[in-house]
Each structure stands twice: as structure tokens, then as C-alpha cells.
Design a protein around this motif. Structure first.
Motif, PDB file in Angstrom:
ATOM      1  N   LEU A 118      -1.955  -7.233   9.053  1.00  0.00           N
ATOM      2  CA  LEU A 118      -1.936  -8.569   9.670  1.00  0.00           C
ATOM      3  C   LEU A 118      -2.043  -8.461  11.184  1.00  0.00           C
ATOM      4  CD1 LEU A 118       0.765 -10.519   7.637  1.00  0.00           C
ATOM      5  CD2 LEU A 118      -1.676 -11.059   7.791  1.00  0.00           C
ATOM      6  N   LEU A 119      -1.297  -7.530  11.761  1.00  0.00           N
ATOM      7  CA  LEU A 119      -1.343  -7.313  13.206  1.00  0.00           C
ATOM      8  C   LEU A 119      -2.762  -6.967  13.660  1.00  0.00           C
ATOM      9  CD1 LEU A 119       0.252  -6.844  15.921  1.00  0.00           C
ATOM     10  CD2 LEU A 119       0.344  -4.452  15.231  1.00  0.00           C
ATOM     11  N   LEU A 120      -3.482  -6.242  12.826  1.00  0.00           N
ATOM     12  CA  LEU A 120      -4.840  -5.818  13.161  1.00  0.00           C
ATOM     13  C   LEU A 120      -5.886  -6.904  12.894  1.00  0.00           C
ATOM     14  CD1 LEU A 120      -4.587  -2.137  11.904  1.00  0.00           C
ATOM     15  CD2 LEU A 120      -4.711  -2.933  14.285  1.00  0.00           C
ATOM     16  N   GLY A 121      -5.437  -8.092  12.483  1.00  0.00           N
ATOM     17  CA  GLY A 121      -6.357  -9.217  12.400  1.00  0.00           C
ATOM     18  C   GLY A 121      -6.716  -9.716  11.022  1.00  0.00           C
ATOM     19  N   GLU A 122      -6.243  -9.079   9.967  1.00  0.00           N
ATOM     20  CA  GLU A 122      -6.535  -9.606   8.642  1.00  0.00           C
ATOM     21  C   GLU A 122      -5.766 -10.911   8.452  1.00  0.00           C
ATOM     22  OE1 GLU A 122      -6.991  -7.011   5.217  1.00  0.00           O
ATOM     23  OE2 GLU A 122      -6.574  -5.331   6.557  1.00  0.00           O
ATOM     24  N   LYS A 123      -6.270 -11.752   7.612  1.00  0.00           N
ATOM     25  CA  LYS A 123      -5.676 -13.081   7.401  1.00  0.00           C
ATOM     26  C   LYS A 123      -5.227 -13.247   5.953  1.00  0.00           C
ATOM     27  CE  LYS A 123      -7.072 -14.679  11.481  1.00  0.00           C
ATOM     28  NZ  LYS A 123      -6.288 -14.198  12.547  1.00  0.00           N
ATOM     29  N   ASP A 124      -4.232 -14.082   5.800  1.00  0.00           N
ATOM     30  CA  ASP A 124      -3.791 -14.551   4.482  1.00  0.00           C
ATOM     31  C   ASP A 124      -3.418 -13.443   3.502  1.00  0.00           C
ATOM     32  OD1 ASP A 124      -4.272 -17.217   5.332  1.00  0.00           O
ATOM     33  OD2 ASP A 124      -6.396 -16.977   4.845  1.00  0.00           O
ATOM     34  N   LEU A 125      -2.844 -12.369   4.003  1.00  0.00           N
ATOM     35  CA  LEU A 125      -2.405 -11.299   3.108  1.00  0.00           C
ATOM     36  C   LEU A 125      -1.109 -11.700   2.416  1.00  0.00           C
ATOM     37  CD1 LEU A 125      -3.048  -8.162   5.354  1.00  0.00           C
ATOM     38  CD2 LEU A 125      -4.445  -8.988   3.448  1.00  0.00           C
ATOM     39  N   THR A 126      -0.978 -11.296   1.175  1.00  0.00           N
ATOM     40  CA  THR A 126       0.229 -11.561   0.395  1.00  0.00           C
ATOM     41  C   THR A 126       0.661 -10.260  -0.270  1.00  0.00           C
ATOM     42  OG1 THR A 126      -0.933 -12.068  -1.663  1.00  0.00           O
ATOM     43  CG2 THR A 126      -0.615 -13.904  -0.097  1.00  0.00           C
ATOM     44  N   ARG A 127       1.736 -10.338  -1.032  1.00  0.00           N
ATOM     45  CA  ARG A 127       2.218  -9.157  -1.755  1.00  0.00           C
ATOM     46  C   ARG A 127       1.161  -8.641  -2.747  1.00  0.00           C
ATOM     47  NH1 ARG A 127       7.606  -8.011  -1.359  1.00  0.00           N
ATOM     48  NH2 ARG A 127       7.710  -7.203  -3.486  1.00  0.00           N
ATOM     49  N   ASP A 134      -1.724  -8.046  -2.054  1.00  0.00           N
ATOM     50  CA  ASP A 134      -2.595  -7.140  -1.291  1.00  0.00           C
ATOM     51  C   ASP A 134      -1.951  -5.776  -1.055  1.00  0.00           C
ATOM     52  OD1 ASP A 134      -4.924  -8.890  -0.609  1.00  0.00           O
ATOM     53  OD2 ASP A 134      -3.300 -10.112   0.221  1.00  0.00           O
ATOM     54  N   PHE A 135      -0.738  -5.575  -1.569  1.00  0.00           N
ATOM     55  CA  PHE A 135      -0.071  -4.279  -1.410  1.00  0.00           C
ATOM     56  C   PHE A 135      -0.923  -3.176  -2.021  1.00  0.00           C
ATOM     57  CE2 PHE A 135       4.692  -5.679  -1.324  1.00  0.00           C
ATOM     58  CZ  PHE A 135       4.502  -6.268  -0.091  1.00  0.00           C
ATOM     59  N   LEU A 136      -0.872  -2.002  -1.393  1.00  0.00           N
ATOM     60  CA  LEU A 136      -1.537  -0.839  -1.963  1.00  0.00           C
ATOM     61  C   LEU A 136      -0.743  -0.364  -3.174  1.00  0.00           C
ATOM     62  CD1 LEU A 136      -2.289   1.273   1.242  1.00  0.00           C
ATOM     63  CD2 LEU A 136      -3.769  -0.363   0.084  1.00  0.00           C
ATOM     64  N   GLY A 137      -1.398   0.256  -4.102  1.00  0.00           N
ATOM     65  CA  GLY A 137      -0.697   0.879  -5.211  1.00  0.00           C
ATOM     66  C   GLY A 137      -0.068   2.186  -4.751  1.00  0.00           C
ATOM     67  N   GLU A 138       0.622   2.830  -5.653  1.00  0.00           N
ATOM     68  CA  GLU A 138       1.265   4.111  -5.340  1.00  0.00           C
ATOM     69  C   GLU A 138       0.221   5.125  -4.902  1.00  0.00           C
ATOM     70  OE1 GLU A 138       2.984   4.578  -9.152  1.00  0.00           O
ATOM     71  OE2 GLU A 138       4.644   3.215  -8.714  1.00  0.00           O
ATOM     72  N   ASP A 197       4.517  -0.250   1.352  1.00  0.00           N
ATOM     73  CA  ASP A 197       3.625  -1.381   1.111  1.00  0.00           C
ATOM     74  C   ASP A 197       3.818  -2.538   2.094  1.00  0.00           C
ATOM     75  OD1 ASP A 197       6.067  -2.158  -0.069  1.00  0.00           O
ATOM     76  OD2 ASP A 197       5.290  -2.000  -2.101  1.00  0.00           O
ATOM     77  N   GLY A 198       5.053  -2.969   2.329  1.00  0.00           N
ATOM     78  CA  GLY A 198       5.285  -4.080   3.254  1.00  0.00           C
ATOM     79  C   GLY A 198       4.915  -3.742   4.687  1.00  0.00           C
ATOM     80  N   THR A 199       5.180  -2.511   5.087  1.00  0.00           N
ATOM     81  CA  THR A 199       4.858  -2.071   6.449  1.00  0.00           C
ATOM     82  C   THR A 199       3.351  -2.039   6.659  1.00  0.00           C
ATOM     83  OG1 THR A 199       6.826  -0.697   6.364  1.00  0.00           O
ATOM     84  CG2 THR A 199       5.257  -0.255   8.160  1.00  0.00           C
ATOM     85  N   ILE A 200       2.654  -1.466   5.705  1.00  0.00           N
ATOM     86  CA  ILE A 200       1.193  -1.384   5.812  1.00  0.00           C
ATOM     87  C   ILE A 200       0.594  -2.780   5.876  1.00  0.00           C
ATOM     88  CG2 ILE A 200      -0.904  -0.684   4.573  1.00  0.00           C
ATOM     89  CD1 ILE A 200       0.831   1.755   3.537  1.00  0.00           C
TER      90      ILE A 200
END
Length: 188
Positions: A164-173, A175-179, A156-159
Motif C-alpha cells: 500500500l505504501l508503494l502505491g497499490e490500491k484497495d488491497l485486502t486480506r 491479497d495476502f501472499l501464501g506461505e 502477510d500483513g506487513t507485506i
């Protein structure tokens, strides 16, 4: 290039959360295996896809179920990464990657992707943000020259860091994907 980020299924370190976060090399639980099998029915992986997998047991198990006919490449550049970075907090044992030699011994069908980064058990987990961005961009640029579709099986943290590197803004925990979650984007 299309990028499909996939988070591993439910892991053993989450069974008694947060009390097992220091478990070394947790695998998938029965629930995690079921989640990944269900995902496989909905999202086929093709032999021509480039599949990068984090060198952890739970991500490799996820990849083996999803990608039966695809070549898998392990790299610490898609290993666990703390998000957001907190230099004062300790790293969890569950986020330690396999040493390169152990991946080769346990999973001989997986190729090692030589990324120019020293393969250390802490991988990118505590890497400085600027260094992470430099290495991650080099990896994505290399992938762009190899394939039209990249599948990254990670954490989750890596994704979220890659998003963010790809340009998304203001992501937080939050926004983590589920299992066994999936997130699709593009990179040019």
C-alpha cells in the motif's frame, strides 16, 4: 531498486488455527521448511542482495534457508503488522518479536539494523498508520542507497502494508501472499 517480498513458510502457530495464535515465537513446521527449500530452488538470493528479516523465529528460519551466502539484517520495521489495523483487537502472541538482545544471542550471524525506532516487542504491529508510513519510507530510502535488490522476509500483513505504501490500491486480506509466497515490485 527491485524489492522482493517473501512471506515465511508455514508456522507452528498455524497448525491448529486459530487456537495457537498466542504461541510465543513459533518456528517453521516440517511443511514450512519444505516450502522454503522449494522456494530456494526457484529464487536464488545473491550475496550482493540486501536482506532484511523480521525478528521472529519463523522469518529468521526462512531467511537462513534462502540466504546461506547473504548477510542478514534484522529490524522491527519488517516485523509483524496487523492488517488492516483494528485498535480494539488484541495483538497475538505469535506476532511478538524477539527482544534485540535475544536476536543477538540466538543468531549472532544476523546484524541489527539500527532504524532509529525503539526496539520494542510489539514492533510495528500496532503502530499508527502515519508513523508506520514515515518509518517505512525512511527504511526504503536508506535501502535505495545501499542496493539494487532488496529482499524483505516478513509477514502477510506487513507485506501488504508495504505494498500500500508503494502505491497499490484497495488491497485486502485476500491479497495476502501464501506461505513462502513471493511478490516483486520496484521502488525509485
Amino acid at each position: 531498486m527491485e524489492i522482493i517480498f517473501i512471506r515465511h513458510g508455514h508456522g507452528e502457530h498455524l497448525v491448529n488455527y486459530p487456537h495457537q495464535l498466542n504461541m510465543q515465537h513459533p518456528g517453521l513446521t516440517g511443511r514450512g521448511l519444505s516450502q522454503v527449500r522449494e522456494l530456494r530452488k526457484r529464487m536464488p538470493v545473491h550475496p550482493e542482495d540486501l536482506v532484511l528479516v523480521s525478528p521472529t523465529k519463523r522469518t529468521i528460519e526462512t531467511a537462513q534457508i534462502l540466504c546461506e551466502d547473504s548477510k542478514l539484517y534484522a529490524t522491527p520495521l519488517v516485523g509483524p503488522r496487523m492488517f488492516p489495523q483494528h485498535p480494539d483487537l488484541p495483538a497475538f502472541g505469535c506476532d511478538e518479536i524477539y527482544p534485540k538482545e535475544e536476536v543477538i544471542q540466538r543468531y549472532p550471524q544476523i546484524e541489527m539494523l539500527e532504524s532509529g525506532m525503539e526496539w520494542r516487542t510489539e514492533g510495528i504491529n500496532r503502530m499508527d498508520q502515519g508513523d508506520f508510513e514515515t518509518c517505512a519510507k525512511q527504511l526504503l530510502d536508506w535501502c535505495l542507497g545501499q542496493t539494487k535488490r532488496l529482499i524483505m522476509i516478513s509477514h502477510d500483513g506487513t507485506i501488504t502494508s508495504y505494498r500500500l505504501l508503494l502505491g497499490e490500491k484497495d488491497l485486502t486480506r485476500s491479497d495476502f501472499l501464501g506461505e513462502a509466497g513471493v511478490y516483486e515490485t520496484t521502488y525509485r
